[in-house]
Design an enzyme around this catalytic site. Structure first.
Site, PDB file in Angstrom:
ATOM      1  CD  GLU A 214      -3.027  -1.716   2.206  1.00 44.35           C
ATOM      2  OE1 GLU A 214      -2.792  -0.721   3.397  1.00 44.35           O
ATOM      3  OE2 GLU A 214      -3.669  -2.017   2.425  1.00 44.35           O
ATOM      4  CG  ASP A 321     -12.755  -8.736   1.750  1.00 41.93           C
ATOM      5  OD1 ASP A 321     -12.204  -7.932   0.867  1.00 41.93           O
ATOM      6  OD2 ASP A 321     -12.035  -8.771   2.696  1.00 41.93           O
TER       7      ASP A 321
HETATM    8  O1  9MR Z   1      -6.737  -9.113   7.789  1.00 43.73           O
HETATM    9  C1  9MR Z   1      -6.268  -7.683   8.626  1.00 43.73           C
HETATM   10  C2  9MR Z   1      -7.006  -6.997  10.268  1.00 43.73           C
HETATM   11  O2  9MR Z   1      -7.019  -8.370  10.984  1.00 43.73           O
HETATM   12  C3  9MR Z   1      -6.302  -6.474  11.163  1.00 43.73           C
HETATM   13  O3  9MR Z   1      -6.346  -5.415  12.110  1.00 43.73           O
HETATM   14  C4  9MR Z   1      -5.948  -5.567  10.254  1.00 43.73           C
HETATM   15  C5  9MR Z   1      -4.732  -4.372  10.656  1.00 43.73           C
HETATM   16  O4  9MR Z   1      -4.588  -2.943   9.000  1.00 43.73           O
HETATM   17  O5  9MR Z   1      -5.230  -5.925   8.762  1.00 43.73           O
HETATM   18  C6  9MR Z   1      -5.707  -6.184   8.175  1.00 43.73           C
HETATM   19  O6  9MR Z   1      -5.268  -6.739   6.654  1.00 43.73           O
HETATM   20  C7  9MR Z   1      -4.880  -6.220   5.894  1.00 43.73           C
HETATM   21  C8  9MR Z   1      -3.833  -6.322   5.010  1.00 43.73           C
HETATM   22  O7  9MR Z   1      -2.745  -5.860   5.622  1.00 43.73           O
HETATM   23  C9  9MR Z   1      -3.578  -5.592   4.196  1.00 43.73           C
HETATM   24  N1  9MR Z   1      -4.705  -4.997   3.059  1.00 43.73           N
HETATM   25  C10 9MR Z   1      -6.108  -4.427   4.116  1.00 43.73           C
HETATM   26  C11 9MR Z   1      -5.938  -5.574   4.297  1.00 43.73           C
HETATM   27  C12 9MR Z   1      -7.505  -5.180   5.540  1.00 43.73           C
HETATM   28  O8  9MR Z   1      -7.744  -4.835   5.964  1.00 43.73           O
END
Ligand code: 9MR
Length: 400
Positions: A214, A321
């Protein structure tokens, strides 16, 4: 008299002949209005209330009995033969894997792991959190790999590929990184040490790493984080070079969201990878997260994928998703089925799209409701670990 007999016979035979599903095709299930018989050599087999499939076998092509309620497969359903499952279908279709994210806290849920561990369903897993910076280097120079190791060992036990996620990201950083008042030389060393130690630890176990996650804002400008603010764009190549040196066989990716449609952000990513290639910086792939909204899958997705593969890179759908307002209506779930099919079909249509990963397979553990209030139901399995119509959409694309 003779004519009318012939006509009656034809009328009986033609719909039957036209209505046969191909091998791996759908042949029944709630809401299914297509063919209910299978081509010779395959058997229409009830997988669940929503989905019956033509599987290789020698029995007749009798229609499957579709359960009348969405309560799940009947106890008389035969055991799943080889070839059933999203990963098995993806591989038959020439993809490397169909995978899912998972997280350490979910692994004590045995009903969940029964599905997760089935490598006919999932041939690849991604740790949703346990390889991130806050989990792996919470204090400078002190590495903790226990959570990541649990997922890596699970992948090995299950015969699944592993995606590493991730080396450098603005989020889930320990404060010693995000608040560090680094010189350029100091932060360069910090990134090199983190990426090198992390990627080395999993050397030989990881198919691909999200080395940089990102990097862009939605308008295509660079995200203002400690890395960019200290090092400018050079942090990307610093991380990629460190990762390559640590595991020369791992595919190195940059991963982002909202780059799935033509526009400023996709263009920024395209320009970045073009520059990296021109500069001889190691880069193998771009990950498209694909956190979508029901009814809003971008129409330009396949075109964008092709713009990246035209550069010689591979691409992957890394965090799919498709969320909706909860509780989800029947029409939203039907649209979601179409949307999943559309997204997976785009990967199917692009040879160098290596695979699709859902960002956990069940609504039970989706990140969506805690981030988007009133939204969820984004995954192909519901809260009770029952397949939704979305599953059929994925199968339809994988068997197209
Ligand atoms: O699935 C992840 C969630 O459990 C965490 O709380 C969150 C914190 O930023 O990150 C989620 O995964 C992310 C991924 O690492 C990067 N792209 C977006 C995903 C969804 O937020």
């Amino acid at each position: 008299m003779k004519l009318s007999v012939t006509f009656t016979l034809l009328a009986a035979v033609i719909p039957f002949a036209l209505a046969q599903s191909p091998e791996w095709g759908q042949c029944g299930g709630i809401g299914w209005t297509g063919a209910t018989t299978c081509v010779a050599g395959t058997v229409c087999t009830v997988q669940n209330a929503y989905y019956s499939q033509c599987l290789p076998g020698s029995a007749s092509s009798a229609p499957a009995t579709t359960p009348s309620s969405p309560s799940g497969p009947t106890s008389t359903a035969p055991p799943a033969p080889s070839g059933t499952g999203l990963n098995a279908l993806a591989k038959v279709a020439g993809k490397l894997y169909f995978g899912t994210a998972t997280d350490n806290g979910e692994l004590s849920d045995t009903a969940y792991t029964a599905i997760l561990d089935n490598n006919k369903e999932f041939g690849q897993i991604t740790p949703a959190n346990s390889m991130k910076w806050d989990a792996t280097e919470p204090t400078r120079g002190t590495f903790t790999f226990s959570g990541g190791d649990q997922i890596a060992n699970l992948a090995k036990t299950n015969g699944q590929l592993l995606r590493g996620h991730n080396c450098v990201w603005y989020n889930q950083l320990p404060s010693w990184v995000s608040n560090g008042q680094f010189t350029t030389a100091d932060l360069t060393t910090v990134i090199q040490n983190h990426c090198s130690t992390l990627v080395s630890h999993y050397k030989g176990q990881v198919y691909s790493w999200d080395v940089v996650n990102e990097p862009f804002n939605d308008d295509g400008t660079w995200r203002q984080d400690v890395f960019y603010n200290t090092l400018g764009t050079s942090y990307v190549s610093i991380a990629l070079k460190a990762a390559r040196a640590a595991d020369p066989n791992a595919k190195l990716y940059i991963n982002d969201y909202n780059i799935e449609q033509s526009g400023a952000k996709a263009t920024a990513m395209l320009n970045l990878v073009k520059q990296l290639i021109a500069d001889g910086v190691p880069i193998d792939g771009v990950g498209f997260q694909c956190h979508f909204i029901v009814g809003e899958v971008p129409g330009t997705f396949q075109t964008v994928l092709e713009q990246f593969t035209a550069l010689g890179l591979e691409v992957a759908i890394t965090e799919l998703d498709i969320r909706t307002t909860t509780p989800a209506s029947q029409s939203a779930l039907a649209q979601q089925q179409k949307d999943y099919q559309t997204v997976v079909q785009a990967c199917m249509n692009v040879e160098k799209c290596v695979g699709v990963t859902v960002w956990d397979f069940t609504d039970k553990y989706s990140w969506v409701p805690s981030t988007f209030s009133g939204q969820g139901a984004a995954c192909p399995w519901d809260q009770n670990l029952v397949k939704k119509p979305a599953y059929n959409g994925i199968v339809a694309a994988l068997t197209s």
